[in-house]
Write a protein that holds these residues in place. Structure first.
Motif, PDB file in Angstrom:
ATOM      1  N   ASP A 118     -12.343 -33.084  21.148  1.00  0.00           N
ATOM      2  CA  ASP A 118     -12.644 -32.863  19.392  1.00  0.00           C
ATOM      3  C   ASP A 118     -12.332 -31.232  19.223  1.00  0.00           C
ATOM      4  OD1 ASP A 118     -13.423 -35.800  19.102  1.00  0.00           O
ATOM      5  OD2 ASP A 118     -15.189 -35.007  20.238  1.00  0.00           O
ATOM      6  N   SER A 119     -12.480 -30.529  19.909  1.00  0.00           N
ATOM      7  CA  SER A 119     -12.186 -28.950  19.708  1.00  0.00           C
ATOM      8  C   SER A 119     -11.742 -28.538  21.170  1.00  0.00           C
ATOM      9  CB  SER A 119     -13.744 -28.395  19.576  1.00  0.00           C
ATOM     10  OG  SER A 119     -14.307 -28.895  18.533  1.00  0.00           O
ATOM     11  N   LEU A 120     -11.027 -27.338  20.911  1.00  0.00           N
ATOM     12  CA  LEU A 120     -10.103 -26.829  22.021  1.00  0.00           C
ATOM     13  C   LEU A 120      -9.826 -25.308  21.982  1.00  0.00           C
ATOM     14  CD1 LEU A 120      -8.231 -29.732  21.126  1.00  0.00           C
ATOM     15  CD2 LEU A 120      -7.491 -29.305  23.406  1.00  0.00           C
ATOM     16  N   VAL A 121     -10.063 -24.806  22.928  1.00  0.00           N
ATOM     17  CA  VAL A 121      -9.643 -23.505  23.122  1.00  0.00           C
ATOM     18  C   VAL A 121      -8.342 -23.155  23.890  1.00  0.00           C
ATOM     19  CG1 VAL A 121     -10.171 -21.031  24.051  1.00  0.00           C
ATOM     20  CG2 VAL A 121     -12.005 -22.631  22.851  1.00  0.00           C
ATOM     21  N   LEU A 122      -7.174 -22.759  23.177  1.00  0.00           N
ATOM     22  CA  LEU A 122      -5.936 -22.515  24.038  1.00  0.00           C
ATOM     23  C   LEU A 122      -5.689 -21.029  24.187  1.00  0.00           C
ATOM     24  CD1 LEU A 122      -3.643 -24.851  21.499  1.00  0.00           C
ATOM     25  CD2 LEU A 122      -5.008 -25.585  23.749  1.00  0.00           C
ATOM     26  N   MET A 123      -5.790 -20.732  25.361  1.00  0.00           N
ATOM     27  CA  MET A 123      -5.665 -19.467  25.867  1.00  0.00           C
ATOM     28  C   MET A 123      -4.252 -19.007  26.529  1.00  0.00           C
ATOM     29  SD  MET A 123      -9.533 -18.760  27.504  1.00  0.00           S
ATOM     30  CE  MET A 123      -9.516 -17.033  27.122  1.00  0.00           C
ATOM     31  N   LYS A 124      -4.162 -17.659  26.417  1.00  0.00           N
ATOM     32  CA  LYS A 124      -2.674 -17.499  27.115  1.00  0.00           C
ATOM     33  C   LYS A 124      -1.629 -17.870  26.290  1.00  0.00           C
ATOM     34  CE  LYS A 124      -4.630 -17.220  31.705  1.00  0.00           C
ATOM     35  NZ  LYS A 124      -4.647 -15.699  32.195  1.00  0.00           N
ATOM     36  N   VAL A 125      -1.746 -17.499  24.825  1.00  0.00           N
ATOM     37  CA  VAL A 125      -0.734 -18.176  23.864  1.00  0.00           C
ATOM     38  C   VAL A 125       0.479 -17.100  23.887  1.00  0.00           C
ATOM     39  CG1 VAL A 125      -0.204 -18.615  21.444  1.00  0.00           C
ATOM     40  CG2 VAL A 125      -2.593 -19.097  22.546  1.00  0.00           C
ATOM     41  N   TYR A 126       0.285 -15.884  24.214  1.00  0.00           N
ATOM     42  CA  TYR A 126       1.518 -14.923  24.420  1.00  0.00           C
ATOM     43  C   TYR A 126       2.736 -15.302  24.944  1.00  0.00           C
ATOM     44  CZ  TYR A 126       3.852 -10.473  25.455  1.00  0.00           C
ATOM     45  OH  TYR A 126       4.675  -9.518  25.562  1.00  0.00           O
ATOM     46  N   GLY A 127       3.858 -15.572  24.166  1.00  0.00           N
ATOM     47  CA  GLY A 127       4.973 -15.618  24.867  1.00  0.00           C
ATOM     48  C   GLY A 127       5.272 -17.221  24.602  1.00  0.00           C
ATOM     49  N   ARG A 128       4.386 -18.157  24.053  1.00  0.00           N
ATOM     50  CA  ARG A 128       4.391 -19.571  24.275  1.00  0.00           C
ATOM     51  C   ARG A 128       4.002 -20.049  22.909  1.00  0.00           C
ATOM     52  NH1 ARG A 128       1.601 -17.418  28.530  1.00  0.00           N
ATOM     53  NH2 ARG A 128       2.617 -17.481  30.516  1.00  0.00           N
ATOM     54  N   LEU A 129       4.104 -19.381  21.793  1.00  0.00           N
ATOM     55  CA  LEU A 129       3.717 -19.974  20.553  1.00  0.00           C
ATOM     56  C   LEU A 129       4.414 -21.093  19.953  1.00  0.00           C
ATOM     57  CD1 LEU A 129       1.920 -19.502  18.134  1.00  0.00           C
ATOM     58  CD2 LEU A 129       3.487 -17.875  17.153  1.00  0.00           C
ATOM     59  N   ALA A 130       5.898 -20.945  20.067  1.00  0.00           N
ATOM     60  CA  ALA A 130       6.598 -21.928  19.513  1.00  0.00           C
ATOM     61  C   ALA A 130       6.317 -23.521  20.224  1.00  0.00           C
ATOM     62  CB  ALA A 130       8.252 -21.640  19.824  1.00  0.00           C
ATOM     63  N   ARG A 131       6.213 -23.417  21.285  1.00  0.00           N
ATOM     64  CA  ARG A 131       6.020 -24.500  22.203  1.00  0.00           C
ATOM     65  C   ARG A 131       4.628 -25.071  21.836  1.00  0.00           C
ATOM     66  NH1 ARG A 131       3.883 -25.768  28.009  1.00  0.00           N
ATOM     67  NH2 ARG A 131       3.037 -23.493  28.055  1.00  0.00           N
ATOM     68  N   ILE A 142       2.390 -18.957  10.546  1.00  0.00           N
ATOM     69  CA  ILE A 142       3.081 -17.918  11.475  1.00  0.00           C
ATOM     70  C   ILE A 142       4.385 -18.585  11.939  1.00  0.00           C
ATOM     71  CG2 ILE A 142       2.471 -16.766  13.488  1.00  0.00           C
ATOM     72  CD1 ILE A 142      -0.341 -17.613  13.424  1.00  0.00           C
ATOM     73  N   GLU A 143       5.391 -17.774  11.912  1.00  0.00           N
ATOM     74  CA  GLU A 143       6.666 -17.778  12.196  1.00  0.00           C
ATOM     75  C   GLU A 143       6.889 -17.938  13.697  1.00  0.00           C
ATOM     76  OE1 GLU A 143       5.838 -15.113  10.846  1.00  0.00           O
ATOM     77  OE2 GLU A 143       6.753 -15.064   8.803  1.00  0.00           O
ATOM     78  N   ASP A 144       7.624 -18.855  14.332  1.00  0.00           N
ATOM     79  CA  ASP A 144       7.525 -19.436  15.434  1.00  0.00           C
ATOM     80  C   ASP A 144       7.980 -18.343  16.594  1.00  0.00           C
ATOM     81  OD1 ASP A 144       7.002 -21.906  14.797  1.00  0.00           O
ATOM     82  OD2 ASP A 144       9.010 -22.899  15.582  1.00  0.00           O
ATOM     83  N   ASP A 145       8.971 -17.406  16.039  1.00  0.00           N
ATOM     84  CA  ASP A 145       9.237 -16.281  16.809  1.00  0.00           C
ATOM     85  C   ASP A 145       8.565 -14.927  16.598  1.00  0.00           C
ATOM     86  OD1 ASP A 145      10.136 -16.067  14.355  1.00  0.00           O
ATOM     87  OD2 ASP A 145      12.273 -15.516  14.754  1.00  0.00           O
ATOM     88  N   ARG A 146       7.455 -15.149  15.919  1.00  0.00           N
ATOM     89  CA  ARG A 146       6.759 -14.010  15.590  1.00  0.00           C
ATOM     90  C   ARG A 146       6.314 -13.209  16.728  1.00  0.00           C
ATOM     91  NH1 ARG A 146       3.472 -12.084  10.816  1.00  0.00           N
ATOM     92  NH2 ARG A 146       2.240 -10.429  11.526  1.00  0.00           N
ATOM     93  N   PRO A 147       6.299 -12.013  16.983  1.00  0.00           N
ATOM     94  CA  PRO A 147       5.761 -11.509  18.371  1.00  0.00           C
ATOM     95  C   PRO A 147       4.149 -11.335  18.167  1.00  0.00           C
ATOM     96  CG  PRO A 147       7.513 -10.025  17.284  1.00  0.00           C
ATOM     97  CD  PRO A 147       7.426 -11.243  16.364  1.00  0.00           C
ATOM     98  N   CYS A 151      -2.712 -22.282  28.187  1.00  0.00           N
ATOM     99  CA  CYS A 151      -1.144 -22.606  27.718  1.00  0.00           C
ATOM    100  C   CYS A 151       0.009 -22.207  28.642  1.00  0.00           C
ATOM    101  CB  CYS A 151      -0.919 -21.681  26.541  1.00  0.00           C
ATOM    102  SG  CYS A 151      -1.920 -21.948  25.167  1.00  0.00           S
ATOM    103  N   THR A 152      -0.415 -22.038  29.954  1.00  0.00           N
ATOM    104  CA  THR A 152       0.417 -22.034  30.852  1.00  0.00           C
ATOM    105  C   THR A 152       0.633 -23.372  31.625  1.00  0.00           C
ATOM    106  OG1 THR A 152      -1.099 -21.278  32.443  1.00  0.00           O
ATOM    107  CG2 THR A 152       0.160 -19.597  31.557  1.00  0.00           C
ATOM    108  N   ALA A 153      -0.325 -24.280  31.331  1.00  0.00           N
ATOM    109  CA  ALA A 153      -0.314 -25.517  31.902  1.00  0.00           C
ATOM    110  C   ALA A 153       0.710 -26.435  31.442  1.00  0.00           C
ATOM    111  CB  ALA A 153      -1.642 -26.088  31.547  1.00  0.00           C
TER     112      ALA A 153
END
Length: 237
Positions: free
Chosen positions: A168-181, A215-220, A153-155
């Motif tokens: 068709d299928s994806l793994v999205l890693m490094k989500v921390y701090g980027r959830l809303a985006r 999940i709320e966009d701003d949820r820690p 998710c840093t891409a």
């Protein structure tokens, strides 16, 4: 050279998800190096493997900076790589432990660049976080003709959006701090209700949201948070 270096994958978190091979090697080491996220901080990787270490094993925690300071990171990697090579040169059996699998989004790869591929190196694979999440969520990563993409998710957003369209299928890693985006990109792709998020998979603090829309966009979120997307499966519970 009589020494040996092992890059040992610890798996996603639960101590009993480490491989039998890694556990056997850990019990025979003279020295084990463990990465720590901050100076003087705890090492999650070390907590996973501690029960497998022999009484003779010396433990050395090394801090790997998470900052954007490239020079600081380079100095840390150079220093640890030199230490590992020196230990092996002294004839010791040395281990470097790393979360998940050593060859996927791992600090170990930066050390490998410096060490190269000498005959005294062995890399032991491990269970990835997303394999554990798929098992815990009881849903496939990919089926039959599906393609599977593993994306950080840093891409750039354009690259993530393209991956969402193409696979068709994806793994999205490094989500921390980027959830809303990431939620915005999934919503635009019509995949928000085909996405599952799990944090701290296999640990006592594990949390799972079968529908990302809940999940709320701003949820820690915990640092170890990953999203799975499967366009044909969904995660309705």
């Amino acid at each position: 050279m009589s020494g040996k270096l092992y890059a040992l994958s610890t798996g996603p978190g639960a101590a009993d998800l480490i491989t039998v091979r890694a556990a056997r090697i850990l019990g025979s080491l003279d020295v084990v190096y463990a990465p720590a996220g901050r100076k003087g901080g705890d090492s999650l990787a070390l907590s996973i493997v501690r029960e497998y270490l022999g009484e003779q094993t010396e433990v050395r925690c090394r801090h790997f900076p998470m900052s954007a300071d490239g020079a600081e990171k380079e100095a840390a990697w150079d220093g640890v790589a030199a230490e590992l090579a020196a230990e092996v040169g002294a004839g010791k059996r040395v281990g470097f432990i790393t979360l998940g699998d050593a060859m996927l989004f791992s600090t170990w790869v930066f050390l490998l660049r410096r060490i190269g591929t000498p005959p005294w190196l062995e890399i032991v694979p491990g269970v990835t976080s997303f394999a554990a999440i798929a098992a815990r969520a009881q849903t496939p990563l990919a089926m039959e003709q599906q393609s599977l993409a593993v994306v950080s998710c840093t891409a750039p957003e354009a690259e993530i959006a393209q991956a969402l369209r193409q696979h068709d299928s994806l793994v999205l890693m490094k989500v921390y701090g980027r959830l809303a985006r990431i939620k915005t990109l999934l919503r635009e792709a019509g995949l928000l209700d085909r996405a599952l998020l799990m944090a701290d998979a296999t640990l006592p603090t594990e949390q799972c949201w079968p529908r990302l829309s809940e999940i709320e966009d701003d949820r820690p979120l915990p640092y170890f948070s990953t999203i799975l997307v499967n366009k044909q499966w969904g995660y309705e519970k």
